[in-house]
Design an enzyme around this catalytic site. Structure first.
Site, PDB file in Angstrom:
ATOM      1  N   LYS A 288       0.727  -1.217  -0.145  1.00  0.00           N
ATOM      2  CA  LYS A 288       0.028  -0.163   0.059  1.00  0.00           C
ATOM      3  C   LYS A 288       0.782   1.319   0.009  1.00  0.00           C
ATOM      4  O   LYS A 288       2.023   1.184   0.279  1.00  0.00           O
ATOM      5  CB  LYS A 288      -0.917  -0.060   0.965  1.00  0.00           C
ATOM      6  CG  LYS A 288      -2.010  -0.976   0.863  1.00  0.00           C
ATOM      7  CD  LYS A 288      -3.163  -0.782   1.588  1.00  0.00           C
ATOM      8  CE  LYS A 288      -4.437  -1.972   0.797  1.00  0.00           C
ATOM      9  NZ  LYS A 288      -5.395  -2.270   2.058  1.00  0.00           N
TER      10      LYS A 288
ATOM     11  N   ARG B  81      -3.790  -9.767   4.463  1.00  0.00           N
ATOM     12  CA  ARG B  81      -4.069 -10.121   3.057  1.00  0.00           C
ATOM     13  C   ARG B  81      -2.817  -9.594   2.333  1.00  0.00           C
ATOM     14  O   ARG B  81      -2.651  -8.375   2.257  1.00  0.00           O
ATOM     15  CB  ARG B  81      -5.495  -9.302   2.878  1.00  0.00           C
ATOM     16  CG  ARG B  81      -5.922  -9.261   1.468  1.00  0.00           C
ATOM     17  CD  ARG B  81      -6.925  -8.296   1.003  1.00  0.00           C
ATOM     18  NE  ARG B  81      -7.564  -8.300  -0.215  1.00  0.00           N
ATOM     19  CZ  ARG B  81      -6.991  -7.532  -1.131  1.00  0.00           C
ATOM     20  NH1 ARG B  81      -5.781  -6.659  -1.086  1.00  0.00           N
ATOM     21  NH2 ARG B  81      -7.631  -7.693  -2.487  1.00  0.00           N
TER      22      ARG B  81
HETATM   23  N1  HH2 Z   1      -7.375  -4.062   0.176  1.00  0.00           N
HETATM   24  C1  HH2 Z   1      -7.589  -4.088  -1.118  1.00  0.00           C
HETATM   25  C2  HH2 Z   1      -8.723  -4.572  -1.749  1.00  0.00           C
HETATM   26  N2  HH2 Z   1      -9.628  -5.238  -0.876  1.00  0.00           N
HETATM   27  N3  HH2 Z   1     -10.059  -5.889   1.360  1.00  0.00           N
HETATM   28  C3  HH2 Z   1     -10.064  -6.053   2.785  1.00  0.00           C
HETATM   29  N4  HH2 Z   1     -11.018  -6.608   3.358  1.00  0.00           N
HETATM   30  N5  HH2 Z   1      -9.084  -5.240   3.305  1.00  0.00           N
HETATM   31  C4  HH2 Z   1      -7.871  -4.492   2.322  1.00  0.00           C
HETATM   32  O1  HH2 Z   1      -7.178  -4.118   3.032  1.00  0.00           O
HETATM   33  C5  HH2 Z   1      -8.226  -4.561   0.797  1.00  0.00           C
HETATM   34  C6  HH2 Z   1      -9.454  -5.309   0.422  1.00  0.00           C
HETATM   35  C7  HH2 Z   1      -6.679  -3.091  -2.052  1.00  0.00           C
HETATM   36  O2  HH2 Z   1      -5.791  -4.046  -2.663  1.00  0.00           O
HETATM   37  P1  HH2 Z   1      -5.687  -4.669  -4.056  1.00  0.00           P
HETATM   38  O3  HH2 Z   1      -6.623  -5.769  -4.272  1.00  0.00           O
HETATM   39  O4  HH2 Z   1      -4.213  -5.201  -4.322  1.00  0.00           O
HETATM   40  O5  HH2 Z   1      -5.995  -3.494  -4.977  1.00  0.00           O
HETATM   41  P2  HH2 Z   1      -7.277  -3.026  -5.981  1.00  0.00           P
HETATM   42  O6  HH2 Z   1      -8.019  -2.333  -5.102  1.00  0.00           O
HETATM   43  O7  HH2 Z   1      -6.710  -2.424  -6.917  1.00  0.00           O
HETATM   44  O8  HH2 Z   1      -8.159  -4.247  -6.143  1.00  0.00           O
END
Ligand code: HH2
Length: 264
Positions: A206, A241
């Protein structure tokens, strides 16, 4: 929890796994690296990401969930704010609904979560994904996020979601100042843990990590991701995660082995 994005625009892996076969191969390698859960997402929550219709999101995640389910018993979570997508994903074999809106996106989200009977992750977010990073404001970020999660857990219980199905997540990066809000939430995670539900923490790659290290790009944030994951687990997180499963599992094993070897 290993992240499998089936999106063309995720910030962290830039859509490398948009192709279905590539996404399945990625899921396989995360399982081999030690992931105990997979989080499959078909819509990016990145600020400014293009919204996806429920039909398109289902077309992205359901075949992948089926394919993983056909060859592995690893629990699968679906990262979606849409009840229709959660319903289709659970029918395909997902065991958890990870909702960054804490079941607030649709009027029937709470009822659908209760009906599906799956685990649910209630995540805190201030504002909407498109605009959430514009000007996040809190008087006491830890108290406000903890209070919000307590309220959403109570709403889920009142709607008929079983207590043992509920997970909480502070939503690092979701409507939070990179330093002023994210860091106290990780450092004070024990306050959320004290609510009595398992806590999921997403810190992997992040932006706050880049903010602490010369604007390091997402694929240059592994060290910071591991440091933040360990801090979260030390404060009581039940799951993290992550994108880099192998390295995180190794860090956790070494850290736990050292803790267990502490002289009396
Ligand atoms: N962060 C992201 C997406 N989903 N869900 C939970 N429960 N907690 C989190 O911190 C979280 C989440 C963001 O990461 P990523 O999936 O890599 O990116 P994107 O938002 O572009 O899908």
């Amino acid at each position: 929890m290993g992240v499998v994005n089936v999106t063309p625009d995720s910030f962290s892996d830039a859509g490398r796994f948009f192709d279905a076969a590539a996404a399945l191969a990625h899921a396989r390698s995360l399982i081999a690296e030690g992931a105990e859960m997979l989080d499959v997402g078909g819509e990016s929550t990145r600020p400014g990401a293009t919204p996806v219709s429920a039909e398109d999101e289902i077309a992205r995640v359901v075949p992948l969930i089926r394919a993983i389910r056909a060859e592995s018993a690893v629990p699968i979570s679906v990262d979606t704010m849409k009840p229709q997508v959660a319903r289709a994903a659970v029918a395909a074999g997902a065991a958890m609904w990870n909702d960054v809106t804490a079941l607030r996106h649709a009027p029937d989200s709470l009822a659908v979560a209760a009906e599906l009977g799956c685990d649910v992750v209630l995540m805190h977010m201030q504002g909407e994904p498109q605009t959430m990073q514009a000007e996040p404001r809190y008087d006491d970020v830890v108290a406000e996020v903890t209070g919000f999660l307590r309220d959403r857990a109570e709403a889920a219980l009142a709607a008929g979601v079983a207590r043992e199905r509920i997970w909480l997540d502070p939503g690092i990066g979701f409507g939070k100042h990179m330093i002023r809000h994210n860091l106290p939430l990780i450092a004070g995670l024990d306050r959320i843990v004290a609510l009595g539900f398992p806590v999921l923490l997403g810190v992997s790659r992040k932006r706050f990590i880049g903010a602490l290290d010369q604007d390091a790009a997402p694929d240059q944030r592994l060290g910071g991701s591991i440091a933040a994951a360990l801090a979260g687990v030390a404060a009581g997180a039940a799951a993290v995660r992550v994108h880099d499963v192998r390295e995180t599992v190794q860090a956790l094993r070494v850290w736990q082995a050292i803790a267990a070897a502490r002289p009396a």
